[in-house]
Design a protein around this motif. Structure first.
Motif, PDB file in Angstrom:
ATOM      1  N   ILE A   1      28.091 -26.873 -10.629  1.00 28.40           N
ATOM      2  CA  ILE A   1      27.252 -26.009 -11.465  1.00 28.40           C
ATOM      3  C   ILE A   1      25.801 -26.093 -11.027  1.00 28.40           C
ATOM      4  O   ILE A   1      25.077 -25.093 -11.017  1.00 28.40           O
ATOM      5  N   LEU A   2      25.381 -27.280 -10.637  1.00 33.97           N
ATOM      6  CA  LEU A   2      23.992 -27.487 -10.244  1.00 33.97           C
ATOM      7  C   LEU A   2      23.672 -26.847  -8.906  1.00 33.97           C
ATOM      8  O   LEU A   2      22.491 -26.633  -8.584  1.00 33.97           O
ATOM      9  N   ARG A   3      24.684 -26.539  -8.110  1.00 36.35           N
ATOM     10  CA  ARG A   3      24.464 -26.054  -6.744  1.00 36.35           C
ATOM     11  C   ARG A   3      24.684 -24.546  -6.607  1.00 36.35           C
ATOM     12  O   ARG A   3      24.318 -23.974  -5.584  1.00 36.35           O
ATOM     13  N   ARG A   4      25.303 -23.902  -7.605  1.00 36.04           N
ATOM     14  CA  ARG A   4      25.646 -22.478  -7.480  1.00 36.04           C
ATOM     15  C   ARG A   4      24.479 -21.647  -7.992  1.00 36.04           C
ATOM     16  O   ARG A   4      24.334 -21.396  -9.186  1.00 36.04           O
ATOM     17  N   SER A   5      23.653 -21.147  -7.057  1.00 36.24           N
ATOM     18  CA  SER A   5      22.401 -20.496  -7.443  1.00 36.24           C
ATOM     19  C   SER A   5      22.463 -18.980  -7.479  1.00 36.24           C
ATOM     20  O   SER A   5      21.630 -18.339  -8.104  1.00 36.24           O
ATOM     21  N   GLY A   6      23.393 -18.354  -6.789  1.00 36.95           N
ATOM     22  CA  GLY A   6      23.418 -16.906  -6.757  1.00 36.95           C
ATOM     23  C   GLY A   6      22.313 -16.350  -5.884  1.00 36.95           C
ATOM     24  O   GLY A   6      21.697 -17.061  -5.071  1.00 36.95           O
ATOM     25  N   ASP A   7      22.005 -15.070  -6.068  1.00 39.93           N
ATOM     26  CA  ASP A   7      21.011 -14.404  -5.225  1.00 39.93           C
ATOM     27  C   ASP A   7      19.586 -14.819  -5.552  1.00 39.93           C
ATOM     28  O   ASP A   7      18.696 -14.692  -4.720  1.00 39.93           O
ATOM     29  N   ASP A   8      19.364 -15.286  -6.771  1.00 39.47           N
ATOM     30  CA  ASP A   8      18.008 -15.633  -7.197  1.00 39.47           C
ATOM     31  C   ASP A   8      17.984 -17.092  -7.645  1.00 39.47           C
ATOM     32  O   ASP A   8      18.315 -17.403  -8.795  1.00 39.47           O
ATOM     33  N   PRO A   9      17.593 -18.010  -6.764  1.00 40.58           N
ATOM     34  CA  PRO A   9      17.594 -19.432  -7.116  1.00 40.58           C
ATOM     35  C   PRO A   9      16.715 -19.768  -8.313  1.00 40.58           C
ATOM     36  O   PRO A   9      16.942 -20.780  -8.976  1.00 40.58           O
ATOM     37  N   SER A  10      15.705 -18.923  -8.591  1.00 43.93           N
ATOM     38  CA  SER A  10      14.820 -19.217  -9.720  1.00 43.93           C
ATOM     39  C   SER A  10      15.564 -19.175 -11.056  1.00 43.93           C
ATOM     40  O   SER A  10      15.176 -19.848 -12.013  1.00 43.93           O
ATOM     41  N   ILE A  11      16.634 -18.378 -11.117  1.00 41.29           N
ATOM     42  CA  ILE A  11      17.415 -18.297 -12.356  1.00 41.29           C
ATOM     43  C   ILE A  11      18.082 -19.635 -12.654  1.00 41.29           C
ATOM     44  O   ILE A  11      18.038 -20.138 -13.784  1.00 41.29           O
ATOM     45  N   LEU A  12      18.689 -20.231 -11.635  1.00 43.47           N
ATOM     46  CA  LEU A  12      19.321 -21.532 -11.830  1.00 43.47           C
ATOM     47  C   LEU A  12      18.269 -22.602 -12.083  1.00 43.47           C
ATOM     48  O   LEU A  12      18.462 -23.486 -12.923  1.00 43.47           O
ATOM     49  N   ALA A  13      17.150 -22.543 -11.356  1.00 37.97           N
ATOM     50  CA  ALA A  13      16.091 -23.537 -11.559  1.00 37.97           C
ATOM     51  C   ALA A  13      15.606 -23.516 -13.007  1.00 37.97           C
ATOM     52  O   ALA A  13      15.434 -24.571 -13.635  1.00 37.97           O
ATOM     53  N   GLU A  14      15.401 -22.315 -13.549  1.00 40.24           N
ATOM     54  CA  GLU A  14      14.973 -22.198 -14.942  1.00 40.24           C
ATOM     55  C   GLU A  14      16.034 -22.759 -15.886  1.00 40.24           C
ATOM     56  O   GLU A  14      15.718 -23.457 -16.860  1.00 40.24           O
ATOM     57  N   ALA A  15      17.304 -22.453 -15.606  1.00 39.75           N
ATOM     58  CA  ALA A  15      18.388 -22.931 -16.460  1.00 39.75           C
ATOM     59  C   ALA A  15      18.479 -24.454 -16.443  1.00 39.75           C
ATOM     60  O   ALA A  15      18.706 -25.086 -17.483  1.00 39.75           O
ATOM     61  N   LEU A  16      18.316 -25.050 -15.275  1.00 37.92           N
ATOM     62  CA  LEU A  16      18.364 -26.507 -15.178  1.00 37.92           C
ATOM     63  C   LEU A  16      17.170 -27.152 -15.873  1.00 37.92           C
ATOM     64  O   LEU A  16      17.302 -28.207 -16.509  1.00 37.92           O
ATOM     65  N   ARG A  17      16.015 -26.523 -15.767  1.00 36.12           N
ATOM     66  CA  ARG A  17      14.839 -27.034 -16.478  1.00 36.12           C
ATOM     67  C   ARG A  17      15.060 -26.973 -17.993  1.00 36.12           C
ATOM     68  O   ARG A  17      14.609 -27.861 -18.734  1.00 36.12           O
ATOM     69  N   HIS A  18      15.732 -25.926 -18.438  1.00 33.92           N
ATOM     70  CA  HIS A  18      16.035 -25.800 -19.863  1.00 33.92           C
ATOM     71  C   HIS A  18      16.935 -26.937 -20.327  1.00 33.92           C
ATOM     72  O   HIS A  18      16.694 -27.546 -21.380  1.00 33.92           O
ATOM     73  N   ILE A  19      17.954 -27.243 -19.549  1.00 33.78           N
ATOM     74  CA  ILE A  19      18.845 -28.355 -19.883  1.00 33.78           C
ATOM     75  C   ILE A  19      18.068 -29.671 -19.904  1.00 33.78           C
ATOM     76  O   ILE A  19      18.216 -30.491 -20.814  1.00 33.78           O
ATOM     77  N   ALA A  20      17.225 -29.862 -18.890  1.00 29.61           N
ATOM     78  CA  ALA A  20      16.431 -31.087 -18.825  1.00 29.61           C
ATOM     79  C   ALA A  20      15.522 -31.217 -20.043  1.00 29.61           C
ATOM     80  O   ALA A  20      15.338 -32.326 -20.583  1.00 29.61           O
ATOM     81  N   SER A  21      14.956 -30.092 -20.487  1.00 28.00           N
ATOM     82  CA  SER A  21      14.087 -30.115 -21.664  1.00 28.00           C
ATOM     83  C   SER A  21      14.857 -30.539 -22.911  1.00 28.00           C
ATOM     84  O   SER A  21      14.362 -31.333 -23.724  1.00 28.00           O
ATOM     85  N   LEU A  22      16.087 -30.017 -23.059  1.00 22.72           N
ATOM     86  CA  LEU A  22      16.908 -30.396 -24.211  1.00 22.72           C
ATOM     87  C   LEU A  22      17.279 -31.879 -24.157  1.00 22.72           C
ATOM     88  O   LEU A  22      17.342 -32.553 -25.190  1.00 22.72           O
ATOM     89  N   ILE A  23      17.506 -32.382 -22.948  1.00 24.40           N
ATOM     90  CA  ILE A  23      17.820 -33.808 -22.791  1.00 24.40           C
ATOM     91  C   ILE A  23      16.605 -34.649 -23.167  1.00 24.40           C
ATOM     92  O   ILE A  23      16.700 -35.626 -23.920  1.00 24.40           O
ATOM     93  N   ARG A  24      15.445 -34.275 -22.631  1.00 24.92           N
ATOM     94  CA  ARG A  24      14.226 -35.062 -22.858  1.00 24.92           C
ATOM     95  C   ARG A  24      13.772 -35.015 -24.317  1.00 24.92           C
ATOM     96  O   ARG A  24      13.083 -35.929 -24.788  1.00 24.92           O
ATOM     97  N   SER A  25      14.149 -33.958 -25.032  1.00 20.53           N
ATOM     98  CA  SER A  25      13.809 -33.882 -26.455  1.00 20.53           C
ATOM     99  C   SER A  25      14.869 -34.568 -27.325  1.00 20.53           C
ATOM    100  O   SER A  25      14.807 -34.492 -28.553  1.00 20.53           O
ATOM    101  N   HIS A  26      15.836 -35.222 -26.654  1.00 18.38           N
ATOM    102  CA  HIS A  26      16.890 -35.991 -27.329  1.00 18.38           C
ATOM    103  C   HIS A  26      17.790 -35.107 -28.192  1.00 18.38           C
ATOM    104  O   HIS A  26      18.372 -35.581 -29.172  1.00 18.38           O
ATOM    105  N   ARG A  27      17.911 -33.830 -27.795  1.00 19.97           N
ATOM    106  CA  ARG A  27      18.780 -32.930 -28.564  1.00 19.97           C
ATOM    107  C   ARG A  27      20.220 -32.958 -28.071  1.00 19.97           C
ATOM    108  O   ARG A  27      21.149 -32.745 -28.848  1.00 19.97           O
ATOM    109  N   ILE A  28      20.419 -33.203 -26.778  1.00 19.53           N
ATOM    110  CA  ILE A  28      21.764 -33.215 -26.202  1.00 19.53           C
ATOM    111  C   ILE A  28      21.906 -34.417 -25.276  1.00 19.53           C
ATOM    112  O   ILE A  28      20.918 -35.015 -24.840  1.00 19.53           O
TER     113      ILE A  28
END
Length: 279
Positions: free
Chosen positions: A167-194
């Protein structure tokens, strides 16, 4: 004694229907197990109907009306309770997760729906339906984001997922979309939500090779397990089946990176994709 009132379809009809089922069953002097025996279903299934975590189908509603002598009430109202904005194969699971106390999920191919960003969800739906109109895609994305709002509550449900490294490696045509999605997950982790663990490629063969898995527990109903394939999904309440899937999830956690290592990998991969965009 007057019978139950017809339900208002606009106000959580499934939960209301379940509450009325409990009232009618107790009025008839039956336990969940006794009603289940007459319907040839499990006692846990009745518990889930009453808690609103399972959909009542028309044939079951008719049998309930006959057994509990409710003059067609459940048959009349189950249509409203069965309406869903989600695909048929995943509707029951999507609606059950909104009532869950804990959700544990293994995702082998794409980021789980509750963690998706708008751009990521749009890219996924467009890949699924390349000829769909923008209106169709917009509605799918809107429904997906409404589901994701479930994590807006700071404490409930407890959400723990295992992400395959693919999941972390499948970026599609626009890598920025996956980068944003991974940053979102990281934010939820760092806020102790997930809590997130990554199952690395180095784990080799593992217990989750056959597909995705979701485990849900509830305050007042037995746990459920949901497995999904291409255009299909099955929701299980049988205790032995749920226990088997729970073991599968435990094995996946045992083979995954620790939460701290997983966060580091997620942020590292996001940074790599961000640098690719700047290069």
């Amino acid at each position: 004694m007057p019978g139950p009132k017809n339900l208002d379809p606009s106000s959580s009809p499934r939960a209301l229907l379940g509450a009325e089922l409990r009232v009618a069953r107790e009025r008839a002097g039956l336990t969940q197990a006794e009603l289940a025996e007459r319907l040839f279903v499990s006692g846990s299934f009745i518990g889930q109907l009453e808690a609103g975590t399972r959909r009542m189908h028309l044939d079951v509603a008719r049998q309930i009306d006959e057994i509990l002598r409710t003059d067609g009430f459940f048959a009349r109202n189950c249509e409203a309770a069965a309406k869903s904005k989600y695909p048929d194969h995943s509707a029951a699971a999507a609606e059950a997760e909104a009532l869950a106390k804990t959700i544990r999920e293994y995702a082998p191919l794409i980021i789980p729906g509750l963690l998706q960003t708008e751009a990521y969800a749009r890219a996924v739906f467009r890949a699924y339906q390349p000829t769909a109109t923008e209106d169709v895609i917009d509605e799918l994305v809107r429904n997906r984001l409404e589901r994701a709002a479930l994590l807006g509550d700071p404490t409930t449900p407890v959400f723990w997922c295992v992400l395959d490294e693919a999941i972390l490696r499948r970026s599609g045509d626009d890598p920025s979309i996956l980068a944003e999605a991974l940053r979102h997950i990281a934010s939820l982790i760092r806020s102790h939500r997930i809590v997130v663990q990554v199952l690395p490629f180095s784990a080799g063969f593992h217990a989750g090779l056959l597909g995705s898995l979701k485990l849900m527990s509830f305050e007042d109903a037995p746990p459920l397990a949901y497995v999904q394939g291409m255009g299909t999904g099955q929701l299980f309440d049988d205790p032995s089946t749920v226990a088997q899937h729970t073991l599968t999830y435990d094995l996946l956690m045992a083979n995954a990176l620790s939460p701290r290592e997983s966060l580091a990998l997620i942020e590292s991969v996001a940074e790599d994709f961000e640098h690719d965009q700047l290069a």
